[in-house]
Scaffold this motif. Structure first.
Motif, mmCIF file in Angstrom:
data_model
loop_
_atom_site.group_PDB
_atom_site.id
_atom_site.type_symbol
_atom_site.label_atom_id
_atom_site.label_comp_id
_atom_site.label_asym_id
_atom_site.label_seq_id
_atom_site.Cartn_x
_atom_site.Cartn_y
_atom_site.Cartn_z
ATOM 1 N N THR A 1 22.764 29.996 3.859
ATOM 2 C CA THR A 1 23.849 30.795 3.291
ATOM 3 C C THR A 1 25.089 30.578 4.155
ATOM 4 O O THR A 1 25.271 31.236 5.174
ATOM 5 N N VAL A 2 25.893 29.618 3.757
ATOM 6 C CA VAL A 2 27.084 29.253 4.516
ATOM 7 C C VAL A 2 28.235 28.968 3.565
ATOM 8 O O VAL A 2 28.022 28.708 2.386
ATOM 9 N N ASN B 1 17.233 36.345 -0.790
ATOM 10 C CA ASN B 1 16.951 37.272 -1.890
ATOM 11 C C ASN B 1 17.644 36.827 -3.174
ATOM 12 O O ASN B 1 17.051 36.885 -4.253
ATOM 13 N N ALA B 2 18.889 36.386 -3.073
ATOM 14 C CA ALA B 2 19.625 35.929 -4.253
ATOM 15 C C ALA B 2 18.933 34.718 -4.876
ATOM 16 O O ALA B 2 18.784 34.632 -6.103
ATOM 17 N N PHE B 3 18.481 33.787 -4.044
ATOM 18 C CA PHE B 3 17.800 32.602 -4.552
ATOM 19 C C PHE B 3 16.455 32.967 -5.170
ATOM 20 O O PHE B 3 16.098 32.476 -6.246
ATOM 21 N N ALA B 4 15.709 33.852 -4.513
ATOM 22 C CA ALA B 4 14.424 34.300 -5.053
ATOM 23 C C ALA B 4 14.627 34.982 -6.404
ATOM 24 O O ALA B 4 13.867 34.740 -7.345
ATOM 25 N N ASN B 5 15.654 35.815 -6.516
ATOM 26 C CA ASN B 5 15.943 36.489 -7.784
ATOM 27 C C ASN B 5 16.305 35.475 -8.871
ATOM 28 O O ASN B 5 15.903 35.628 -10.031
ATOM 29 N N PHE B 6 17.042 34.424 -8.510
ATOM 30 C CA PHE B 6 17.386 33.368 -9.457
ATOM 31 C C PHE B 6 16.110 32.707 -9.997
ATOM 32 O O PHE B 6 15.976 32.477 -11.198
ATOM 33 N N SER C 1 24.310 37.234 10.959
ATOM 34 C CA SER C 1 23.719 36.030 10.370
ATOM 35 C C SER C 1 22.345 36.291 9.763
ATOM 36 O O SER C 1 22.002 35.709 8.734
ATOM 37 N N LYS C 2 21.542 37.158 10.366
ATOM 38 C CA LYS C 2 20.207 37.466 9.815
ATOM 39 C C LYS C 2 20.346 38.150 8.457
ATOM 40 O O LYS C 2 19.654 37.784 7.501
ATOM 41 N N LYS C 3 21.245 39.133 8.363
ATOM 42 C CA LYS C 3 21.459 39.830 7.085
ATOM 43 C C LYS C 3 22.020 38.876 6.037
ATOM 44 O O LYS C 3 21.645 38.920 4.871
ATOM 45 N N LYS C 4 22.929 37.999 6.462
ATOM 46 C CA LYS C 4 23.507 37.030 5.530
ATOM 47 C C LYS C 4 22.420 36.078 5.028
ATOM 48 O O LYS C 4 22.354 35.778 3.833
ATOM 49 N N GLY C 5 21.558 35.636 5.922
ATOM 50 C CA GLY C 5 20.458 34.758 5.534
ATOM 51 C C GLY C 5 19.505 35.448 4.574
ATOM 52 O O GLY C 5 19.090 34.869 3.563
#
Length: 71
Positions: free
Chosen positions: A53-54, A12-17, A3-7
């Motif tokens: 992230t779910v 990171n994906a949102f920050a990159n967006f 869950s930590k890696k998924k979070g």
């Protein structure tokens, strides 16, 4: 993936967006753990983003958690 890696991947994906759309961002590794930042991704918009992230989200639970964190 735990869950930590998924979070972290979601944050990171949102920050990159945001960066791709011209917004200055930074990640707070403490994620609200005693720092001034309360969101997962800091930014120059002065908006706090709490990234979840779910596959399926319970918006009521998330809203309650956010309100509790901010209070």
């Amino acid at each position: 993936m735990n869950s930590k890696k998924k979070g972290n991947a979601g944050e990171n994906a949102f920050a990159n967006f945001l960066v791709r759309n011209g917004i200055k961002v930074w990640k707070d590794s403490a994620s609200g753990g005693g720092t001034n930042e309360k969101g997962d991704v800091g930014n120059n918009l002065n908006i706090h983003f709490e990234i979840k992230t779910v596959k399926k989200i319970n918006l009521l639970e998330v809203w309650i958690a956010v309100r509790t964190t901010v209070a």
